[in-house]
Design a protein around this motif. Sequence first.
Motif, PDB file in Angstrom:
ATOM      1  N   TRP A 149      -0.505   0.284  -9.314  1.00 49.97           N
ATOM      2  CA  TRP A 149       0.116  -0.768  -8.492  1.00 49.97           C
ATOM      3  C   TRP A 149      -0.465  -2.159  -8.789  1.00 49.97           C
ATOM      4  O   TRP A 149       0.111  -3.168  -8.376  1.00 49.97           O
ATOM      5  CB  TRP A 149       0.003  -0.456  -7.001  1.00 49.97           C
ATOM      6  CG  TRP A 149      -1.392  -0.271  -6.463  1.00 49.97           C
ATOM      7  CD1 TRP A 149      -2.033   0.900  -6.227  1.00 49.97           C
ATOM      8  CD2 TRP A 149      -2.308  -1.310  -6.075  1.00 49.97           C
ATOM      9  NE1 TRP A 149      -3.302   0.671  -5.730  1.00 49.97           N
ATOM     10  CE2 TRP A 149      -3.486  -0.674  -5.622  1.00 49.97           C
ATOM     11  CE3 TRP A 149      -2.249  -2.703  -6.066  1.00 49.97           C
ATOM     12  CZ2 TRP A 149      -4.596  -1.383  -5.164  1.00 49.97           C
ATOM     13  CZ3 TRP A 149      -3.352  -3.417  -5.618  1.00 49.97           C
ATOM     14  CH2 TRP A 149      -4.508  -2.758  -5.168  1.00 49.97           C
TER      15      TRP A 149
ATOM     16  N   SER B 276      -3.744  -3.829  -1.528  1.00 53.81           N
ATOM     17  CA  SER B 276      -2.791  -2.800  -1.924  1.00 53.81           C
ATOM     18  C   SER B 276      -1.401  -3.150  -1.402  1.00 53.81           C
ATOM     19  O   SER B 276      -1.267  -3.846  -0.389  1.00 53.81           O
ATOM     20  CB  SER B 276      -3.212  -1.441  -1.359  1.00 53.81           C
ATOM     21  OG  SER B 276      -4.500  -1.075  -1.796  1.00 53.81           O
ATOM     22  N   PRO B 277      -0.365  -2.662  -2.062  1.00 54.30           N
ATOM     23  CA  PRO B 277       0.994  -2.885  -1.543  1.00 54.30           C
ATOM     24  C   PRO B 277       1.126  -2.268  -0.144  1.00 54.30           C
ATOM     25  O   PRO B 277       0.632  -1.178   0.103  1.00 54.30           O
ATOM     26  CB  PRO B 277       1.884  -2.158  -2.558  1.00 54.30           C
ATOM     27  CG  PRO B 277       1.059  -2.014  -3.785  1.00 54.30           C
ATOM     28  CD  PRO B 277      -0.363  -1.912  -3.324  1.00 54.30           C
ATOM     29  N   GLU B 278       1.760  -2.992   0.749  1.00 49.54           N
ATOM     30  CA  GLU B 278       1.980  -2.518   2.122  1.00 49.54           C
ATOM     31  C   GLU B 278       0.669  -2.247   2.857  1.00 49.54           C
ATOM     32  O   GLU B 278       0.625  -1.438   3.790  1.00 49.54           O
ATOM     33  CB  GLU B 278       2.845  -1.257   2.135  1.00 49.54           C
ATOM     34  CG  GLU B 278       4.109  -1.336   1.299  1.00 49.54           C
ATOM     35  CD  GLU B 278       5.035  -2.474   1.745  1.00 49.54           C
ATOM     36  OE1 GLU B 278       5.079  -2.771   2.946  1.00 49.54           O
ATOM     37  OE2 GLU B 278       5.696  -3.062   0.862  1.00 49.54           O
ATOM     38  N   ALA B 279      -0.406  -2.905   2.462  1.00 50.32           N
ATOM     39  CA  ALA B 279      -1.701  -2.677   3.113  1.00 50.32           C
ATOM     40  C   ALA B 279      -1.646  -3.087   4.578  1.00 50.32           C
ATOM     41  O   ALA B 279      -1.036  -4.090   4.938  1.00 50.32           O
ATOM     42  CB  ALA B 279      -2.791  -3.459   2.394  1.00 50.32           C
ATOM     43  N   VAL B 280      -2.288  -2.299   5.416  1.00 46.66           N
ATOM     44  CA  VAL B 280      -2.410  -2.592   6.841  1.00 46.66           C
ATOM     45  C   VAL B 280      -3.851  -2.973   7.180  1.00 46.66           C
ATOM     46  O   VAL B 280      -4.097  -3.976   7.836  1.00 46.66           O
ATOM     47  CB  VAL B 280      -1.959  -1.393   7.692  1.00 46.66           C
ATOM     48  CG1 VAL B 280      -2.206  -1.666   9.180  1.00 46.66           C
ATOM     49  CG2 VAL B 280      -0.488  -1.069   7.439  1.00 46.66           C
TER      50      VAL B 280
ATOM     51  N   LYS C 229      -4.313 -12.786   3.877  1.00 45.16           N
ATOM     52  CA  LYS C 229      -4.011 -12.268   5.218  1.00 45.16           C
ATOM     53  C   LYS C 229      -4.997 -12.739   6.280  1.00 45.16           C
ATOM     54  O   LYS C 229      -4.652 -12.780   7.465  1.00 45.16           O
ATOM     55  CB  LYS C 229      -4.018 -10.730   5.183  1.00 45.16           C
ATOM     56  CG  LYS C 229      -2.932 -10.117   4.316  1.00 45.16           C
ATOM     57  CD  LYS C 229      -1.553 -10.323   4.917  1.00 45.16           C
ATOM     58  CE  LYS C 229      -0.470  -9.674   4.061  1.00 45.16           C
ATOM     59  NZ  LYS C 229      -0.559  -8.212   4.019  1.00 45.16           N
TER      60      LYS C 229
ATOM     61  N   ASP D 143      -8.029  -2.684   2.633  1.00 45.52           N
ATOM     62  CA  ASP D 143      -7.198  -1.783   1.839  1.00 45.52           C
ATOM     63  C   ASP D 143      -6.793  -2.519   0.554  1.00 45.52           C
ATOM     64  O   ASP D 143      -5.865  -3.332   0.560  1.00 45.52           O
ATOM     65  CB  ASP D 143      -5.959  -1.361   2.633  1.00 45.52           C
ATOM     66  CG  ASP D 143      -5.093  -0.343   1.893  1.00 45.52           C
ATOM     67  OD1 ASP D 143      -5.436  -0.011   0.736  1.00 45.52           O
ATOM     68  OD2 ASP D 143      -4.091   0.113   2.463  1.00 45.52           O
TER      69      ASP D 143
END
Length: 558
Positions: free
Chosen positions: A61, A500-504, A450, A508
């Motif tokens: 990814w 990471s993709p779609e990390a919450v 973020k 991550d």
Amino acid sequence: MSWVNLEVSDETNATTSQCELNGLSKRQHPKYLECIGPLVQSVEETPEPIATKVFGTIPTWIRGNFLRNGPGKFEFGNQHYNHWFDGMAMLHRFNIVDGSVTYRSSFLRSDAYKKNSERDRIMVSEYGTVSMPDPCKNFFLRFLSRFEKIEATDNASISFVKYKGDCYVSTESNFMHRVDPESLETMDKVDWSKFVAVNMATAHPHIEPDGTAYNMGNSYGAKGALYNIITVPPTKNHTDDTLEGAKVLCSIIPADPSKPSYYHSFAMTENYVLFIEQPIKMDLLKIVTSKLRGKGINQGIYWDPKLDTVFHLVDKHTGKTSSTKFHTKPLSVFHQINAYEDNGFMVLDMCCYDNGDSIDNYLIQNLRKSGEALDQVYNATPRAFPRRFVLPLNVNDDTPIGVNLNTLLGSSATSVKTSKNKVVCDFENLHGDDLLEYGGLEFPQINYSKFNTRRYRYFYGCGFRHLVGDSLLKMDLKGKKLKVWYKKGMFPSEPVFVPSPEAVDEDDGVILSVVVTPAEDKCTFLLVLDARTWEELGGAKVPVNIPYGFHGAFNSTS
């Protein structure tokens, strides 16, 4: 090829290195630091992409360019630069696609590089090196050249930054260069002073989610210097736009306009910009006469421990500077970690030194020392430690004097109003005793996209048990817990976080760092760590030598 995550290691293994070549065997002198001279030696560029040898697993990814900047050439002809910061900018690109990596590098084709290359001598002065008169000129012309105005260098060797979606390399003069992040081709030379009334800008802007950029730069006039906060709009009106639309949000008068503070960066929250006026001072008279005196610019910069460090708070929306000034003990700062607002307070986290003598220790001759001489340089170099300040945002005439105004739960930092417009702040350490054995922490990074300007939990950096980073550190602010990656003889660069993709979760993602090995030839590698567990996932070995650099960035191409 694999290495493990080490929590503690103070052993000195006997390895062949430049120290032994100098007749200083580590077996005889186990206390001596490893020689790092090869990390500040000139290297050849690699203009075409070359394959690397991948080890472990690089997550598929990760798609994009990991870019690094730093000095890569330290002499022209028989003339050598004096300071680490002076070396010619070398740009590096690790292209990561589907678990594979290619590497390329290129010298920035700055005017300084081209002029020096054409004459095979140092033609443009840098931070610690003054260009000497051309010996081919007659005596009278050489004498007159001493009185020439200092030519600001465009050797942008510090970082990669973005303005209006374009990629630039930057230093601390008024010049940047727009570069192609794929080919590393040098494109436009951009002069800040053509767009806004400043004579320099930092290499560490802050970027809003919409792309609006904030930066700081000095301006100089008959009455001395001003500190200026700059904004750059997020979008272009035309395809060839660079800094069009940039403006000065506000100007701050130095405590001594003839001797303003040096600064490398600044802090920002959702609603404020915070400038740190520290006791590292620039003697403008000495700087403007440096060429006449045959001295580097660094000779006009000095540490004054008699002065407080002062925080200046500016409203981003109005440009108004707070009349309240926040004071703390004399300290110096290169890099902030993060800042955010919390229930009427600004929380400011940064890496702090207790004096400002560190820059002068990074002379190239010091970095190339060995044995006891190298140990002496290191022992005289201050360490940076992460600290938190809490600044009350609503100080007024009714605010009581002499009491701690910090009411944030769990914070031991203090802020005490001592007079009408003065608040004295004391910090909270953001670390435990375990960080002491790793030499403190510098080159801090967070999950910027973020969590910049927001409450956060994790930050990453390099440990400094040497003059350059020799470990990778992860700090968990919940309990101030430390994780360490360390391997003897390996020197990792500033860690860069890639989510990471779609990390919450905040951590991550992965950490990217370039690891260089002075005792082994052509053993540089890109390291990929799991940011959550701090375990190695894999990496890519590069079959060329790379000098130790300054800052980097990841540009996603997915």
